[in-house]
Design a protein around this motif. Structure first.
Motif, PDB file in Angstrom:
ATOM      1  N   ALA A 293      -0.794  57.325 -42.432  1.00  0.00           N
ATOM      2  CA  ALA A 293      -2.117  57.224 -43.047  1.00  0.00           C
ATOM      3  C   ALA A 293      -3.183  57.889 -42.201  1.00  0.00           C
ATOM      4  CB  ALA A 293      -2.463  55.751 -43.279  1.00  0.00           C
ATOM      5  N   ASP A 294      -3.077  57.759 -40.854  1.00  0.00           N
ATOM      6  CA  ASP A 294      -4.129  58.288 -40.009  1.00  0.00           C
ATOM      7  C   ASP A 294      -4.099  59.800 -39.880  1.00  0.00           C
ATOM      8  OD1 ASP A 294      -1.800  58.258 -38.581  1.00  0.00           O
ATOM      9  OD2 ASP A 294      -2.675  57.542 -36.713  1.00  0.00           O
ATOM     10  N   THR A 295      -3.030  60.444 -40.349  1.00  0.00           N
ATOM     11  CA  THR A 295      -2.970  61.904 -40.275  1.00  0.00           C
ATOM     12  C   THR A 295      -2.749  62.535 -41.645  1.00  0.00           C
ATOM     13  OG1 THR A 295      -0.579  61.862 -39.846  1.00  0.00           O
ATOM     14  CG2 THR A 295      -2.034  61.842 -37.932  1.00  0.00           C
ATOM     15  N   LEU A 296      -2.775  61.729 -42.698  1.00  0.00           N
ATOM     16  CA  LEU A 296      -2.442  62.228 -44.030  1.00  0.00           C
ATOM     17  C   LEU A 296      -3.333  63.383 -44.456  1.00  0.00           C
ATOM     18  CD1 LEU A 296      -1.045  62.198 -46.750  1.00  0.00           C
ATOM     19  CD2 LEU A 296      -2.455  60.247 -47.412  1.00  0.00           C
ATOM     20  N   VAL A 297      -4.654  63.202 -44.391  1.00  0.00           N
ATOM     21  CA  VAL A 297      -5.572  64.244 -44.849  1.00  0.00           C
ATOM     22  C   VAL A 297      -5.428  65.497 -44.004  1.00  0.00           C
ATOM     23  CG1 VAL A 297      -7.997  64.842 -45.187  1.00  0.00           C
ATOM     24  CG2 VAL A 297      -7.184  62.564 -45.822  1.00  0.00           C
TER      25      VAL A 297
ATOM     26  N   PRO B 247     -10.282  61.822 -51.083  1.00  0.00           N
ATOM     27  CA  PRO B 247      -9.040  61.035 -50.972  1.00  0.00           C
ATOM     28  C   PRO B 247      -9.184  59.599 -51.477  1.00  0.00           C
ATOM     29  CG  PRO B 247     -10.022  61.461 -48.818  1.00  0.00           C
ATOM     30  CD  PRO B 247     -10.744  62.326 -49.790  1.00  0.00           C
ATOM     31  N   ALA B 248     -10.357  59.011 -51.266  1.00  0.00           N
ATOM     32  CA  ALA B 248     -10.553  57.635 -51.737  1.00  0.00           C
ATOM     33  C   ALA B 248     -10.510  57.560 -53.257  1.00  0.00           C
ATOM     34  CB  ALA B 248     -11.881  57.095 -51.213  1.00  0.00           C
TER      35      ALA B 248
ATOM     36  N   LEU C 183       4.846  66.410 -50.254  1.00  0.00           N
ATOM     37  CA  LEU C 183       4.138  65.864 -49.102  1.00  0.00           C
ATOM     38  C   LEU C 183       4.956  64.813 -48.359  1.00  0.00           C
ATOM     39  CD1 LEU C 183       0.544  65.534 -50.611  1.00  0.00           C
ATOM     40  CD2 LEU C 183       1.402  67.286 -49.043  1.00  0.00           C
ATOM     41  N   GLY C 184       6.182  64.565 -48.850  1.00  0.00           N
ATOM     42  CA  GLY C 184       7.077  63.666 -48.146  1.00  0.00           C
ATOM     43  C   GLY C 184       7.144  62.254 -48.672  1.00  0.00           C
ATOM     44  N   PHE C 185       6.572  62.007 -49.861  1.00  0.00           N
ATOM     45  CA  PHE C 185       6.579  60.660 -50.434  1.00  0.00           C
ATOM     46  C   PHE C 185       7.629  60.556 -51.528  1.00  0.00           C
ATOM     47  CE2 PHE C 185       2.370  61.269 -48.676  1.00  0.00           C
ATOM     48  CZ  PHE C 185       2.168  60.087 -47.980  1.00  0.00           C
ATOM     49  N   ALA C 186       8.070  59.341 -51.777  1.00  0.00           N
ATOM     50  CA  ALA C 186       9.059  59.121 -52.827  1.00  0.00           C
ATOM     51  C   ALA C 186       8.454  59.392 -54.204  1.00  0.00           C
ATOM     52  CB  ALA C 186       9.596  57.694 -52.758  1.00  0.00           C
ATOM     53  N   GLY C 187       7.164  59.153 -54.341  1.00  0.00           N
ATOM     54  CA  GLY C 187       6.489  59.381 -55.612  1.00  0.00           C
ATOM     55  C   GLY C 187       5.001  59.170 -55.471  1.00  0.00           C
ATOM     56  N   TYR C 188       4.286  59.219 -56.586  1.00  0.00           N
ATOM     57  CA  TYR C 188       2.831  59.085 -56.542  1.00  0.00           C
ATOM     58  C   TYR C 188       2.365  57.708 -56.078  1.00  0.00           C
ATOM     59  CZ  TYR C 188      -2.055  59.145 -57.967  1.00  0.00           C
ATOM     60  OH  TYR C 188      -3.421  59.045 -57.974  1.00  0.00           O
TER      61      TYR C 188
ATOM     62  N   LEU D  92      -0.732  54.588 -51.951  1.00  0.00           N
ATOM     63  CA  LEU D  92      -0.782  53.559 -50.908  1.00  0.00           C
ATOM     64  C   LEU D  92      -1.220  54.147 -49.574  1.00  0.00           C
ATOM     65  CD1 LEU D  92       2.440  51.464 -51.666  1.00  0.00           C
ATOM     66  CD2 LEU D  92       0.059  50.707 -51.867  1.00  0.00           C
ATOM     67  N   ALA D  93      -0.689  55.321 -49.247  1.00  0.00           N
ATOM     68  CA  ALA D  93      -1.066  55.965 -47.987  1.00  0.00           C
ATOM     69  C   ALA D  93      -2.539  56.360 -47.999  1.00  0.00           C
ATOM     70  CB  ALA D  93      -0.198  57.197 -47.753  1.00  0.00           C
ATOM     71  N   LEU D  94      -3.029  56.845 -49.137  1.00  0.00           N
ATOM     72  CA  LEU D  94      -4.441  57.206 -49.252  1.00  0.00           C
ATOM     73  C   LEU D  94      -5.321  55.964 -49.173  1.00  0.00           C
ATOM     74  CD1 LEU D  94      -4.237  59.952 -52.002  1.00  0.00           C
ATOM     75  CD2 LEU D  94      -5.006  60.281 -49.652  1.00  0.00           C
ATOM     76  N   ALA D  95      -4.861  54.873 -49.744  1.00  0.00           N
ATOM     77  CA  ALA D  95      -5.629  53.628 -49.660  1.00  0.00           C
ATOM     78  C   ALA D  95      -5.730  53.159 -48.213  1.00  0.00           C
ATOM     79  CB  ALA D  95      -4.981  52.554 -50.526  1.00  0.00           C
ATOM     80  N   ALA D  96      -4.636  53.326 -47.454  1.00  0.00           N
ATOM     81  CA  ALA D  96      -4.662  52.961 -46.039  1.00  0.00           C
ATOM     82  C   ALA D  96      -5.621  53.858 -45.266  1.00  0.00           C
ATOM     83  CB  ALA D  96      -3.254  53.058 -45.449  1.00  0.00           C
ATOM     84  N   ALA D  97      -5.620  55.147 -45.620  1.00  0.00           N
ATOM     85  CA  ALA D  97      -6.544  56.075 -44.966  1.00  0.00           C
ATOM     86  C   ALA D  97      -7.982  55.750 -45.334  1.00  0.00           C
ATOM     87  CB  ALA D  97      -6.210  57.514 -45.365  1.00  0.00           C
TER      88      ALA D  97
END
Length: 298
Positions: A10-14, A39-40, A68-73, A78-83
């Motif tokens: 999450a901290d490096t996603l963007v 992203p939000a 981007l390495g995720f199983a799906g949307y 979830l990763a964007l929400a964490a970011a």
């Protein structure tokens, strides 16, 4: 990747999405740009809503998430929400033509700070250690870079030279190729390119690898051509914009990687490095003393 191997941290996603953007398909780039711009908002959007906002199909969004390495949307959301829990890191902060200088100062400083933080978050001790090992045992180290990355290549060479290692930097492709083909097994070649697609860096790094040298890439884009051909890849995270081509953020993130490599090598060769640093400092100090204006006065 995160610790579970499911998607980006999450901290490096963007920062990572920004780095891989040039390697994505045009349709995937459309989705990725929305992630970068807001992203939000993407984190709050259903796949149907994002499809309408981006003008792409739901299948394209799923493929982009997987690229981007995720199983799906859902996992990407979830990763964007964490970011989004780190709101300061989700504000693009691009410079505008009418920004007052006070705003310019804040935005530029913030970009440099984020570049350092994002690079640290992606720089693992395991990857760094492999590069340090290779350099410690090398007969010679070549560094290739063009433009702003060429300045970083020069920094690599002068740092290693100061601790007694044979190191050379090349910004001219012809000279770089001349040197690259003369490298041998056990030597190290370092290619530095923000985009990872600079032909003047890719070609000599390729030839160095063919000659038997260990190849290292320092780049923003882990899916770039230079990353694919190098044995070892160290990711930097600076961002260039319309008003800041060759921006300090790009160089400072690369220089951070270089500094970490240098300190690691100096630690591994502590006695010889200390002796070399003392000798080089003494030589420069003596030269400065002899050639100072005060000394030249009658």
């Amino acid at each position: 990747m995160d610790d579970s191997g499911n998607g980006l941290r999450a901290d490096t996603l963007v920062a990572t999405v920004r780095g891989v953007l040039p390697s994505l398909t045009p349709a995937a780039q459309t989705v990725a740009r929305l992630i970068l711009e807001s992203p939000a908002t993407v984190a709050r959007s259903t796949i149907t809503e994002l499809s309408a906002a981006s003008g792409t199909s739901e299948a394209t969004i799923v493929r982009t998430a997987r690229l981007l390495g995720f199983a799906g949307y859902p996992q990407l959301r979830l990763a964007l929400a964490a970011a989004a829990a780190q709101p300061d890191r989700l504000v693009p902060g691009d410079l505008a033509p009418d920004d007052p200088l006070s705003e310019v100062i804040m935005k530029v400083a913030r970009a440099e700070s984020e570049a350092i933080n994002d690079t640290v978050a992606q720089l693992t001790s395991e990857r760094l250690g492999l590069v340090v090992d290779a350099i410690v045992g090398a007969r010679r180290v070549d560094a290739y870079g063009v433009g702003a990355s060429g300045l970083v290549a020069e920094d690599v060479a002068q740092k290693l030279l100061r601790i007694g290692l044979s190191s050379h930097a090349f910004q001219d492709a012809h000279l770089a190729l001349t040197s690259a083909v003369l490298l041998k097994a056990g030597d190290v070649a370092i290619g530095i390119s923000t985009s990872g697609e600079t032909p003047d860096v890719i070609e000599p790094l390729t030839r160095a690898g063919e000659a038997g040298a260990t190849t290292v890439a320092i780049t923003n884009n882990p899916r770039s051509s230079i990353a694919e051909l190098a044995e070892h890849v160290l990711i930097s995270a600076g961002r260039e914009t319309e008003f800041r081509p060759g921006a300090l953020a790009s160089r400072i993130s690369q220089l951070l990687v270089v500094d970490c490599v240098f300190v690691g090598v100096a630690q591994r060769t502590f006695d010889s490095s200390q002796e070399a640093l003392a000798s080089t400092r003494r030589a420069v100090k003596e030269f400065t003393r002899r050639t100072s204006p005060a000394r030249r006065q009658p």
